[in-house]
Design a protein around this motif. Structure first.
Motif, PDB file in Angstrom:
ATOM      1  N   ARG A  32       0.849  -1.309   0.072  1.00 52.29           N
ATOM      2  CA  ARG A  32      -0.003  -0.059  -0.017  1.00 52.29           C
ATOM      3  C   ARG A  32       0.762   1.247   0.045  1.00 52.29           C
ATOM      4  O   ARG A  32       0.259   2.377  -0.412  1.00 52.29           O
ATOM      5  N   GLU A  33       2.103   1.362   0.262  1.00 47.67           N
ATOM      6  CA  GLU A  33       3.027   2.331   0.386  1.00 47.67           C
ATOM      7  C   GLU A  33       3.513   2.703  -1.123  1.00 47.67           C
ATOM      8  O   GLU A  33       4.369   3.726  -1.325  1.00 47.67           O
ATOM      9  N   VAL A  34       3.233   1.773  -2.261  1.00 44.96           N
ATOM     10  CA  VAL A  34       3.703   2.035  -3.412  1.00 44.96           C
ATOM     11  C   VAL A  34       2.170   2.256  -4.351  1.00 44.96           C
ATOM     12  O   VAL A  34       1.644   1.172  -4.857  1.00 44.96           O
ATOM     13  N   PRO A  35       2.019   3.725  -4.192  1.00 39.27           N
ATOM     14  CA  PRO A  35       0.514   3.777  -5.098  1.00 39.27           C
ATOM     15  C   PRO A  35       0.408   3.186  -6.336  1.00 39.27           C
ATOM     16  O   PRO A  35      -0.604   2.837  -6.831  1.00 39.27           O
ATOM     17  N   ARG A  36       1.565   3.145  -7.086  1.00 43.98           N
ATOM     18  CA  ARG A  36       1.617   2.992  -8.591  1.00 43.98           C
ATOM     19  C   ARG A  36       1.754   1.490  -8.547  1.00 43.98           C
ATOM     20  O   ARG A  36       2.164   1.123 -10.030  1.00 43.98           O
ATOM     21  N   LEU A  37       1.936   0.846  -7.629  1.00 49.96           N
ATOM     22  CA  LEU A  37       2.412  -0.584  -7.782  1.00 49.96           C
ATOM     23  C   LEU A  37       1.554  -1.600  -8.834  1.00 49.96           C
ATOM     24  O   LEU A  37       1.953  -1.985  -9.694  1.00 49.96           O
ATOM     25  N   GLY A  38      -0.065  -1.316  -8.899  1.00 54.72           N
ATOM     26  CA  GLY A  38      -0.622  -2.060 -10.024  1.00 54.72           C
ATOM     27  C   GLY A  38      -0.409  -1.553 -11.443  1.00 54.72           C
ATOM     28  O   GLY A  38      -0.020  -2.553 -12.205  1.00 54.72           O
ATOM     29  N   ASP A  39      -0.098  -0.343 -11.531  1.00 58.85           N
ATOM     30  CA  ASP A  39       0.507   0.304 -12.882  1.00 58.85           C
ATOM     31  C   ASP A  39       1.805  -0.479 -13.246  1.00 58.85           C
ATOM     32  O   ASP A  39       1.842  -0.954 -14.298  1.00 58.85           O
ATOM     33  N   PHE A  40       2.622  -0.653 -12.465  1.00 63.28           N
ATOM     34  CA  PHE A  40       3.758  -1.335 -12.571  1.00 63.28           C
ATOM     35  C   PHE A  40       3.442  -2.698 -13.009  1.00 63.28           C
ATOM     36  O   PHE A  40       4.255  -3.227 -14.239  1.00 63.28           O
ATOM     37  N   GLN A  41       2.871  -3.434 -12.238  1.00 58.48           N
ATOM     38  CA  GLN A  41       2.327  -4.711 -12.447  1.00 58.48           C
ATOM     39  C   GLN A  41       1.996  -5.089 -13.959  1.00 58.48           C
ATOM     40  O   GLN A  41       2.181  -5.778 -14.656  1.00 58.48           O
ATOM     41  N   ARG A  42       0.788  -4.354 -14.273  1.00 62.07           N
ATOM     42  CA  ARG A  42       0.255  -4.201 -15.287  1.00 62.07           C
ATOM     43  C   ARG A  42       1.080  -3.710 -16.785  1.00 62.07           C
ATOM     44  O   ARG A  42       1.176  -4.604 -17.663  1.00 62.07           O
ATOM     45  N   LEU A  43       2.132  -2.899 -16.491  1.00 60.63           N
ATOM     46  CA  LEU A  43       3.095  -2.538 -17.409  1.00 60.63           C
ATOM     47  C   LEU A  43       3.885  -3.688 -17.972  1.00 60.63           C
ATOM     48  O   LEU A  43       3.836  -4.095 -18.960  1.00 60.63           O
ATOM     49  N   LEU A  44       4.419  -4.408 -16.819  1.00 58.94           N
ATOM     50  CA  LEU A  44       5.128  -5.467 -17.101  1.00 58.94           C
ATOM     51  C   LEU A  44       4.421  -6.666 -17.719  1.00 58.94           C
ATOM     52  O   LEU A  44       4.813  -7.358 -18.808  1.00 58.94           O
ATOM     53  N   GLU A  45       3.077  -7.009 -17.170  1.00 60.68           N
ATOM     54  CA  GLU A  45       2.417  -8.174 -17.657  1.00 60.68           C
ATOM     55  C   GLU A  45       2.343  -7.772 -19.093  1.00 60.68           C
ATOM     56  O   GLU A  45       2.110  -8.834 -20.100  1.00 60.68           O
ATOM     57  N   ARG A  46       1.982  -6.729 -19.465  1.00 57.00           N
ATOM     58  CA  ARG A  46       1.791  -6.218 -21.075  1.00 57.00           C
ATOM     59  C   ARG A  46       2.842  -6.685 -21.818  1.00 57.00           C
ATOM     60  O   ARG A  46       2.836  -6.970 -22.972  1.00 57.00           O
ATOM     61  N   GLU A  47       4.092  -6.066 -21.353  1.00 57.01           N
ATOM     62  CA  GLU A  47       5.275  -6.264 -22.056  1.00 57.01           C
ATOM     63  C   GLU A  47       5.612  -7.923 -22.401  1.00 57.01           C
ATOM     64  O   GLU A  47       6.345  -8.013 -23.331  1.00 57.01           O
ATOM     65  N   VAL A  48       5.279  -8.760 -21.541  1.00 53.73           N
ATOM     66  CA  VAL A  48       5.660  -9.949 -21.599  1.00 53.73           C
ATOM     67  C   VAL A  48       4.397 -10.993 -21.930  1.00 53.73           C
ATOM     68  O   VAL A  48       4.521 -12.358 -22.189  1.00 53.73           O
ATOM     69  N   ARG A  49       3.625 -10.493 -22.534  1.00 58.48           N
ATOM     70  CA  ARG A  49       2.216 -11.528 -23.138  1.00 58.48           C
ATOM     71  C   ARG A  49       2.900 -12.211 -23.989  1.00 58.48           C
ATOM     72  O   ARG A  49       3.316 -11.922 -25.048  1.00 58.48           O
ATOM     73  N   GLY A  50       2.245 -13.513 -24.090  1.00 55.91           N
ATOM     74  CA  GLY A  50       2.279 -14.486 -24.819  1.00 55.91           C
ATOM     75  C   GLY A  50       3.753 -15.217 -24.913  1.00 55.91           C
ATOM     76  O   GLY A  50       4.282 -16.045 -25.661  1.00 55.91           O
ATOM     77  N   ILE A  51       4.569 -14.944 -23.812  1.00 52.86           N
ATOM     78  CA  ILE A  51       6.051 -15.400 -23.497  1.00 52.86           C
ATOM     79  C   ILE A  51       6.018 -16.521 -22.442  1.00 52.86           C
ATOM     80  O   ILE A  51       5.258 -16.128 -21.572  1.00 52.86           O
ATOM     81  N   PRO A  52       6.796 -17.852 -22.733  1.00 50.98           N
ATOM     82  CA  PRO A  52       6.509 -18.481 -21.638  1.00 50.98           C
ATOM     83  C   PRO A  52       7.192 -17.945 -20.331  1.00 50.98           C
ATOM     84  O   PRO A  52       7.927 -17.080 -20.447  1.00 50.98           O
ATOM     85  N   HIS A  53       6.731 -18.676 -19.350  1.00 47.24           N
ATOM     86  CA  HIS A  53       7.132 -18.047 -17.978  1.00 47.24           C
ATOM     87  C   HIS A  53       8.579 -18.502 -17.484  1.00 47.24           C
ATOM     88  O   HIS A  53       9.353 -17.816 -16.965  1.00 47.24           O
TER      89      HIS A  53
END
Ligand SMILES: [Zn+2]
Length: 405
Positions: free
Chosen positions: A241-262
């Motif tokens: 909760r102390e990183v207000p943009r944490l959700g933005d950061f998660q989504r940014l990375l998720e978008r960058e790696v879409r379709g790539i094996p884990h």
């Protein structure tokens, strides 16, 4: 454009708008920033620009420290422990080159470090002097730390590609690497001798490297910044909760790696030796999937082709560097779970029962394999138990792994 895509785009744009001014390199100092003084909490070290032409990491950590300082004193909980970021190859960063005399990320074997420390500092070449200074900085921080220690080494690459992490496959490393919503590459660190993270592994710390993307892309700085924030939360330095943009950061990375094996493991490394003329065929990106037989590069007039269906990793599109490209394949997640279970059961005790395998007479937790006797599948068994490092010794192969803390 659907609603989700629109929101993601907006997140990305906002992150870029909120970025700070470009890095002023002439005034760059070894310590890029530090925050927190509590020796009992986690100590998180970051290194950026170990390769001097990889400046995005410097800008990423500078953004994080600027934001931390800005919110210092505001009543949003407390920063636990301490974090410090170091510039890696200072002279390389100032000149914009990977290195001046030798690769700073190949100097950290116990033997090379012992030689370095035993020698007159006036005889150091450019990178030896950098390594000596960094080592002093690390030791100073570690001597004060009473809690767990983590390190993240920030890199970028000459080819296009999404963000990802690399780690020596130990259980504590997995915890940090899997907290980041980016693919994990196994076996890259083991393929290289003398990487800086080796020094941390050997001392029992959590250590991972992250790649943010192409050197000069704006997105690369955003990706690295996102990974630093998420890691600080994963390590317990900050609450979510102390990183207000944490959700933005998660989504940014998720978008960058879409379709790539884990999870991808290294199967092949193309080494470029001094004097060899290597040319990567244009157009490959990290995580491109290629079928067997695909022409990848030319070396001294010879065409290099993939020997099996593979993912291309880190194709080299710059002058300096010893690795032409890596090839990898996907690892199913259950395989890693099985590996954890077997390690917990200390199944490595059973390895000498395999044909052609015996304990190394002189080295702890190392095994010697006679390639003439060992069966097909032996390598897979070693990988499963974390023995990813393979070195020839006479006509035998020696398998070793990271210390299992
Ligand atoms: Zn690098």
């Amino acid at each position: 454009m659907d609603e989700r895509r629109a929101r993601e785009e907006e997140d990305g744009n906002r992150l870029r708008r909120e970025g700070s001014a470009p890095v002023e390199l002439s005034s760059l100092e070894r310590v890029l920033g530090s925050f927190g003084e509590d020796p009992e909490g986690p100590l998180f070290l970051f290194t950026a620009g170990i390769h001097g032409n990889e400046r995005a990491g410097v800008e990423a950590v500078q953004r994080v420290f600027a934001a931390l300082r800005e919110r210092d004193g505001t009543p949003v909980g407390r920063f636990q422990g301490r974090c410090v970021a170091f510039a890696g190859n200072l002279k390389g960063l100032q000149k914009g080159v990977r290195y001046l005399d030798q690769d700073l990320n190949r100097l950290w074997t116990p033997k090379k470090l012992a030689n370095l420390l035993a020698r007159d500092p006036r005889k150091d070449d450019a990178e030896e002097a950098e390594a000596r200074e960094l080592l002093g900085c690390f030791e100073k921080e570690l001597s004060r730390a009473k809690g767990k220690v983590l390190i993240m080494d920030l890199h970028t690459s000459s080819a296009d590609g999404p963000p990802f992490s690399c780690m020596g496959d130990t259980i504590p490393n997995r915890k940090l690497a899997f907290a980041l919503p980016v693919p994990v590459i196994l076996g890259l660190e083991e393929a290289i001798d003398g990487a800086m993270l080796d020094w941390f592994y050997e001392n029992g710390h959590v250590a991972i490297a992250v790649e943010g993307g192409k050197h000069e892309s704006k997105e690369t700085v955003d990706n690295l910044e996102a990974m630093v924030w998420i890691s600080l939360v994963a390590a317990g330095n900050l609450c979510a909760r102390e990183v207000p943009r944490l959700g933005d950061f998660q989504r940014l990375l998720e978008r960058e790696v879409r379709g790539i094996p884990h999870i991808v493991e290294i199967r092949y490394r193309e080494v470029i030796r001094r004097g060899e003329n290597f040319h990567m065929i244009p157009g490959f990106k990290t995580f491109d999937w290629i079928p067997k037989g695909t022409a990848l590069a030319e070396k001294d007039g010879r065409v290099l082709r993939a020997e099996e269906d593979s993912y291309v990793l880190l194709p080299l599109y710059q002058g300096q560097g010893e690795d032409g490209f890596f090839l990898g394949r996907r690892v199913p997640r259950f395989w890693l779970l099985l590996a954890s279970l077997l390690r917990r059961l200390r199944a490595s005790k059973l390895l000498p029962l395999l044909p052609g395998v015996r304990r190394h007479p002189g080295k702890k937790d190392c095994f010697m394999v006679d390639p003439k006797i060992a069966r097909w599948g032996t390598v897979q068994v070693f990988h499963l138990l974390g023995y990813r490092r393979r070195r020839p010794e006479g006509d035998q192969l020696v398998f070793s792994r990271r210390p299992q803390w």
